[in-house]
Write a protein that holds these residues in place. Sequence first.
Motif, PDB file in Angstrom:
ATOM      1  N   SER A  28       0.889  -1.253  -0.319  1.00 32.76           N
ATOM      2  CA  SER A  28       0.016   0.114  -0.009  1.00 32.76           C
ATOM      3  C   SER A  28       0.687   1.221  -0.013  1.00 32.76           C
ATOM      4  O   SER A  28       0.219   2.452  -0.126  1.00 32.76           O
ATOM      5  CB  SER A  28      -0.830   0.158   1.033  1.00 32.76           C
ATOM      6  OG  SER A  28      -0.155   0.295   2.453  1.00 32.76           O
ATOM      7  N   ARG A  34      -4.423   1.947  -1.728  1.00 30.37           N
ATOM      8  CA  ARG A  34      -5.283   0.824  -1.310  1.00 30.37           C
ATOM      9  C   ARG A  34      -4.761  -0.412  -2.224  1.00 30.37           C
ATOM     10  O   ARG A  34      -5.157  -0.139  -3.287  1.00 30.37           O
ATOM     11  CB  ARG A  34      -6.716   1.012  -1.367  1.00 30.37           C
ATOM     12  CG  ARG A  34      -7.484  -0.579  -0.449  1.00 30.37           C
ATOM     13  CD  ARG A  34      -8.900  -0.126  -0.165  1.00 30.37           C
ATOM     14  NE  ARG A  34      -9.130   0.791   0.734  1.00 30.37           N
ATOM     15  CZ  ARG A  34      -9.259   0.650   2.011  1.00 30.37           C
ATOM     16  NH1 ARG A  34      -8.868  -0.385   2.537  1.00 30.37           N
ATOM     17  NH2 ARG A  34      -9.359   1.665   2.899  1.00 30.37           N
ATOM     18  N   SER A  65     -12.779   1.003  -1.192  1.00 24.20           N
ATOM     19  CA  SER A  65     -12.670  -0.342  -0.638  1.00 24.20           C
ATOM     20  C   SER A  65     -13.410  -1.416  -1.775  1.00 24.20           C
ATOM     21  O   SER A  65     -14.507  -1.017  -2.234  1.00 24.20           O
ATOM     22  CB  SER A  65     -13.469  -0.161   0.646  1.00 24.20           C
ATOM     23  OG  SER A  65     -13.534  -1.808   1.179  1.00 24.20           O
ATOM     24  N   GLY A 100      -6.700  -5.461   4.755  1.00 18.10           N
ATOM     25  CA  GLY A 100      -6.541  -4.229   5.288  1.00 18.10           C
ATOM     26  C   GLY A 100      -7.133  -3.741   6.672  1.00 18.10           C
ATOM     27  O   GLY A 100      -7.579  -2.732   6.618  1.00 18.10           O
ATOM     28  N   ASP A 114     -10.565  -0.624   9.525  1.00 16.20           N
ATOM     29  CA  ASP A 114      -9.715  -0.201   8.506  1.00 16.20           C
ATOM     30  C   ASP A 114      -8.325   0.262   8.953  1.00 16.20           C
ATOM     31  O   ASP A 114      -8.326   1.249   9.794  1.00 16.20           O
ATOM     32  CB  ASP A 114     -10.372   0.614   7.400  1.00 16.20           C
ATOM     33  CG  ASP A 114      -9.653   1.133   6.225  1.00 16.20           C
ATOM     34  OD1 ASP A 114      -8.652   0.396   5.852  1.00 16.20           O
ATOM     35  OD2 ASP A 114     -10.117   1.935   5.401  1.00 16.20           O
ATOM     36  N   HIS A 116      -6.514   2.394   7.708  1.00 14.90           N
ATOM     37  CA  HIS A 116      -6.514   3.810   7.477  1.00 14.90           C
ATOM     38  C   HIS A 116      -7.086   4.827   8.471  1.00 14.90           C
ATOM     39  O   HIS A 116      -6.822   5.651   8.973  1.00 14.90           O
ATOM     40  CB  HIS A 116      -6.996   4.200   6.086  1.00 14.90           C
ATOM     41  CG  HIS A 116      -6.449   3.505   4.903  1.00 14.90           C
ATOM     42  ND1 HIS A 116      -6.545   2.208   4.640  1.00 14.90           N
ATOM     43  CD2 HIS A 116      -5.418   4.175   4.028  1.00 14.90           C
ATOM     44  CE1 HIS A 116      -5.899   2.199   3.118  1.00 14.90           C
ATOM     45  NE2 HIS A 116      -5.067   3.256   3.080  1.00 14.90           N
TER      46      HIS A 116
END
Length: 128
Positions: A28, A34, A65, A100, A114, A116
């Motif tokens: 990533s 992603r 996603s 992820g 997630d 992130h």
Amino acid sequence: KKFNQWQRWSNAVIPSLIGPYLTYQYKSSLLHHRPALQNDPVEWTASCHRRTLEVTCVFFNCTNSPYCYVARIDRSPYLKVLNIDCCPCAPAPLQLLKLGLFACAPIAPSLAVDLHVLELVRTLFVRI
């Protein structure tokens, strides 16, 4: 119960996730994009005690996603439900990390976040 959970996290789960986490970070570009995610097919053995877990996932930005097609909760673009087949040879935290997501429990997570989102929270707390 909390002590046993902490022991499992620190002695078994976290060490087993280091390699897959570093691989995800590499793919990533340190969470800048992603990667094309794929949950590796699991080769189930006859002795596996398999079960399906329903995991609610919290996403940072669902438009990026690949799992946005799954069932929505209250039509929220940030919450999705995934069904994960797991067993001792393919634990849920490992499968979620490859997607992820970080599991919120070491054995049978019902929530995953997630990476992130976790990075955003980490960045916010560093600046406070």
